[in-house]
Each structure stands twice: as structure tokens, then as C-alpha cells.
Write a protein that holds these residues in place. Structure first.
Motif, PDB file in Angstrom:
ATOM      1  N   UNK A 129       0.794  -1.226   0.000  1.00 11.32           N
ATOM      2  CA  UNK A 129       0.000   0.000   0.000  1.00 11.32           C
ATOM      3  C   UNK A 129       0.830   1.282   0.000  1.00 11.32           C
ATOM      4  N   UNK A 130       2.055   1.217   0.531  1.00 12.34           N
ATOM      5  CA  UNK A 130       2.913   2.400   0.539  1.00 12.34           C
ATOM      6  C   UNK A 130       3.754   2.395  -0.731  1.00 12.34           C
ATOM      7  N   UNK A 131       3.322   3.156  -1.733  1.00  9.56           N
ATOM      8  CA  UNK A 131       3.992   3.161  -3.028  1.00  9.56           C
ATOM      9  C   UNK A 131       5.230   4.046  -3.042  1.00  9.56           C
ATOM     10  N   UNK A 132       5.362   4.911  -2.046  1.00 10.24           N
ATOM     11  CA  UNK A 132       6.424   5.908  -2.030  1.00 10.24           C
ATOM     12  C   UNK A 132       7.687   5.413  -1.334  1.00 10.24           C
ATOM     13  N   UNK A 133       7.537   4.454  -0.433  1.00  9.13           N
ATOM     14  CA  UNK A 133       8.672   4.047   0.394  1.00  9.13           C
ATOM     15  C   UNK A 133       9.747   3.318  -0.408  1.00  9.13           C
ATOM     16  N   UNK A 134       9.353   2.559  -1.427  1.00  9.87           N
ATOM     17  CA  UNK A 134      10.315   1.723  -2.144  1.00  9.87           C
ATOM     18  C   UNK A 134      11.317   2.526  -2.973  1.00  9.87           C
ATOM     19  N   UNK A 135      10.890   3.540  -3.721  1.00 11.69           N
ATOM     20  CA  UNK A 135      11.895   4.374  -4.403  1.00 11.69           C
ATOM     21  C   UNK A 135      12.841   5.053  -3.420  1.00 11.69           C
ATOM     22  N   UNK A 136      12.313   5.464  -2.250  1.00  8.85           N
ATOM     23  CA  UNK A 136      13.157   6.124  -1.241  1.00  8.85           C
ATOM     24  C   UNK A 136      14.219   5.179  -0.688  1.00  8.85           C
ATOM     25  N   UNK A 137      13.917   3.881  -0.674  1.00  6.83           N
ATOM     26  CA  UNK A 137      14.855   2.899  -0.130  1.00  6.83           C
ATOM     27  C   UNK A 137      16.008   2.609  -1.085  1.00  6.83           C
ATOM     28  N   UNK A 138      15.918   3.103  -2.305  1.00 10.26           N
ATOM     29  CA  UNK A 138      16.969   2.867  -3.280  1.00 10.26           C
ATOM     30  C   UNK A 138      16.810   1.575  -4.050  1.00 10.26           C
ATOM     31  N   UNK A 139      15.582   1.046  -4.086  1.00  5.28           N
ATOM     32  CA  UNK A 139      15.322  -0.176  -4.847  1.00  5.28           C
ATOM     33  C   UNK A 139      15.347   0.160  -6.330  1.00  5.28           C
ATOM     34  N   UNK A 140      15.986  -0.693  -7.109  1.00  6.13           N
ATOM     35  CA  UNK A 140      16.202  -0.399  -8.526  1.00  6.13           C
ATOM     36  C   UNK A 140      14.917  -0.495  -9.337  1.00  6.13           C
TER      37      UNK A 140
END
Length: 368
Positions: free
Chosen positions: A191-202
Motif C-alpha cells: 500500500x505504501x507506493x512511495x517508500x520503495x523508491x526512497x529505499x533505493x530499490x532499482x
């Protein structure tokens, strides 16, 4: 009469969750309107794919994005991007590949979500390399599998995956990037779509028809060079996975309206779960409680535990009987074999929690 009824299908109440088998989500009138308008006009599809990706990336704070047919299609496309990159000769030879094509995945994440994730990896030209054991994997297993033929590391964030004894996402990111390996995350229903780009996931793959409440679709977000490579796969294995103009506009409209997880939304859904629990209390052989999602998301469901000796029927029979009425009610039955069914309030339309509770009470009453 709806088209479903015209085809001889029952009305369904979905108390199971955002399940592909039940058609994912019911879209809002606003999303349906946007899709209808898109379907009645022409557009240059490749330009739409690029412009929609740029817009989605801005919405989610990512470098790049591309629309897919779903999270499963996203896994195929992301794998293909990691294996073939932007090399047209390699792109158009997939799923055949040689050399740098290994996709490392923890054994506890080699799940079947309706189809094996290993099949999706192979469709994208990848060779799955499972590491560790089903319920035990250490970071050393992951690092030991990396070599000159490793194209990516795959992490599955899902209730389908093993939740204990595996390496955390944060430590997987560190391990992959230490060796210069891109990490792909299957976050289909997150549900949190924003957290993954912030984590540096490619690259992160989401389903459009689950948490986002969009049509049958998906998105990949992440590094721009890799999302550009993802978009290029539509000239190869992505061709049979192409997304129509109405699907692209539908997911964009759903993302515009998507507010993510808010305390108000969580409280409202938890209230529905509590209502069902309250209605079932006191039934002989039935114990009820409100429980949080096993994968740690802010999702609360009514857990109904059935003691067959007292109730006169088991949980699997209850689940089956719920689907046999004039309105078919589908519950979450992953643990029905051990006497537990769950009512997920997220897909329930206004007032449907009352129908579910009433039907459950009727079933238990007839078996006394």
C-alpha cells in the motif's frame, strides 16, 4: 441487469481481499469515466506509455516508471530489462538468453501467487537461482550466489512469502548493491507506493488492481535507465503483455486519486471488521477476533475460528456454504484447513459487512 448477470454469473461479495481471482478491485466512478473517455479516442500508444510513465514517476517520487499488465507482467518485464537491457538483439531473442541472466531469489520467496514466480522470471529470460532454505536464509547465502552471470536479485514482499527466517529487505538491498547487482521487488499488493523508491530499490513492481484500486494493470517504478529498458521490452516479450490505452489512463487516474494508508481509512475499515466480530460473538463453537495482516501491513480483518465438534461443521464447509447462496460471498481461506477463515473489509461496499455477518449467523444456526 449487469453484463455479469447476462452471462449467467452470480453477484459476488468479496470479503477475501484484493484477489486477482475475484477481479482485483472495483474501480471508482471517476476511474471508470477516465477509462471510458480514453477508450473512445485514439492516441499514439508508445508516446502514451512514455508520457504516462513520466507522470507516474513524478507522483511517486521515482526516477522512472512504466505501466504493465500487472505485477506478474511487471516481474517478467523487469527481469527482461535486467537480462537484456537496451540491446535490441538481446531483447528480441528473449526468453532465450545466455551469460548474465541469473536471478537470485531466496527459497522462501519462490512462491506461487496463481502462477510460480519462477515462471515469470523464466519468461523474462532469467534463470532463477534459489538460495537458502524455505524457512532459513542468511545474507551469506545471497552474497555467495552472486557471480559474473548474476543479472538481478528478486525480493517478494507478500503474504505468500515466508515471513520468518529470511533476510530483511534492507539487508538484501545492501548485499545486492555491495556487489553492483540491481534489486527487483515484487510488491504487488503493498500500500505504501512511495517508500520503495526512497529505499533505493532499482525496480519495484506493483499491481494496479489491488491497493491502488485501479483496473487490471500494474506499474514498475525505479531507476530511469532500468525503467527505460523495461519500456523497450514491449518490442520483444512485452508485446503479448501490452497495455491498452484505457488501462494506462485507468491506472493514472487511480494513482491520482490514491491517498495511500491514512489513519482515517484504517480506522473505518477496522470498524467494519469489528462489526462482523461483534455480530458473531456468542455463537457456539465460534471464536472471533480482529487481527492484523500477517505481512505487517495496516490491514485488519475479522478472524473466525471454527471448532467443528461444537459448531457442527468445519471452516472449509463454512467457506463453501458462503459461496452457494443467491449472493456468493468469498472469504479469505488461506487457513481454512486449520479451522480459520477471515473476513477482509477492504473490498466490501457500504453495508455489505452486514450481509456477510447475517449469512454467517444463518449458516451456523442451521448446523446447531
Amino acid at each position: 441487469m449487469s453484463f455479469y448477470q447476462k452471462l449467467g454469473l452470480k453477484r459476488i461479495i468479496n470479503a477475501a481481499g484484493k484477489m486477482t481471482a475475484l477481479g482485483g478491485s472495483a474501480v471508482s466512478p471517476e476511474v471508470a469515466k477516465a477509462m471510458s473517455e480514453a477508450a473512445q479516442a485514439h492516441v499514439e500508444l508508445e508516446a502514451l506509455l512514455q508520457k504516462s510513465g513520466e507522470y507516474i514517476a513524478k507522483l511517486l517520487g521515482a526516477e522512472g516508471a512504466v505501466v504493465t499488465t500487472g505485477a506478474a507482467g511487471g516481474v517478467c518485464i523487469a527481469t527482461a530489462a535486467a537480462v537484456a537491457g537496451k540491446d535490441y538483439a538481446k531483447i528480441q531473442n528473449l526468453p532465450l538468453s545466455t551469460g548474465k541472466n541469473q536471478i537470485v531469489i531466496m527459497k522462501g520467496h519462490a512462491v506461487n501467487f496463481g502462477g510460480p514466480i519462477a515462471s515469470m522470471i523464466r519468461l523474462g529470460g532469467g534463470v532463477p537461482v534459489e538460495v537458502g532454505q524455505v524457512n532459513s536464509c542468511m545474507v551469506e547465502h545471497i552474497k555467495g550466489a552472486f557471480n559474473e552471470n548474476t543479472a538481478a536479485f528478486m525480493y517478494v514482499k507478500s503474504h505468500h512469502a515466508v515471513q520468518k527466517g529470511v533476510v530483511s529487505l534492507e539487508n538484501c538491498i545492501k548485499a545486492a548493491h555491495e556487489f553492483g547487482v540491481p534489486i527487483i521487488v515484487d510488491a504487488a499488493a503493498e500500500e505504501d507506493l512511495w517508500v520503495y523508491p526512497k529505499m533505493g530499490i532499482d525496480l519495484t513492481c506493483f499491481s494496479g488492481s489491488k491497493a491502488i484500486l485501479g483496473p487490471t494493470s500494474g506499474i514498475i517504478v525505479g531507476r530511469k535507465d532500468l525503467t527505460d529498458a523495461c519500456r523497450m521490452q514491449y518490442h520483444g516479450i512485452g508485446r503479448p503483455m501490452k497495455v491498452g490505452k484505457e488501462g494506462i489512463i485507468g491506472i493514472v487516474a487511480a494513482l491520482e486519486a490514491y491517498g495511500g494508508v491514512t489513519p482515517e481509512r484504517t480506522a473505518a475499515l477496522k470498524s467494519k471488521a469489528e462489526y462482523v466480530a461483534a455480530q458473531l460473538k456468542g455463537i457456539p463453537g465460534v471464536s472471533v477476533s480482529v487481527v492484523q495482516d500477517e505481512a505487517g501491513r495496516a490491514i485488519f480483518r475479522t478472524e473466525v475460528t471454527v471448532d467443528e465438534k461444537v459448531a457442527g461443521l468445519n471452516a472449509m464447509q463454512v467457506a463453501k456454504l458462503l459461496t452457494t447462496g443467491e449472493i456468493a460471498i468469498y472469504t479469505r481461506n488461506h487457513y481454512a484447513n486449520v479451522g480459520i477463515i477471515l473476513v477482509d473489509p477492504r473490498p466490501l461496499a457500504e453495508g455489505e459487512e452486514k450481509i456477510v455477518a447475517t449469512r454467517l449467523k444463518e449458516i451456523f444456526a442451521t448446523k446447531k
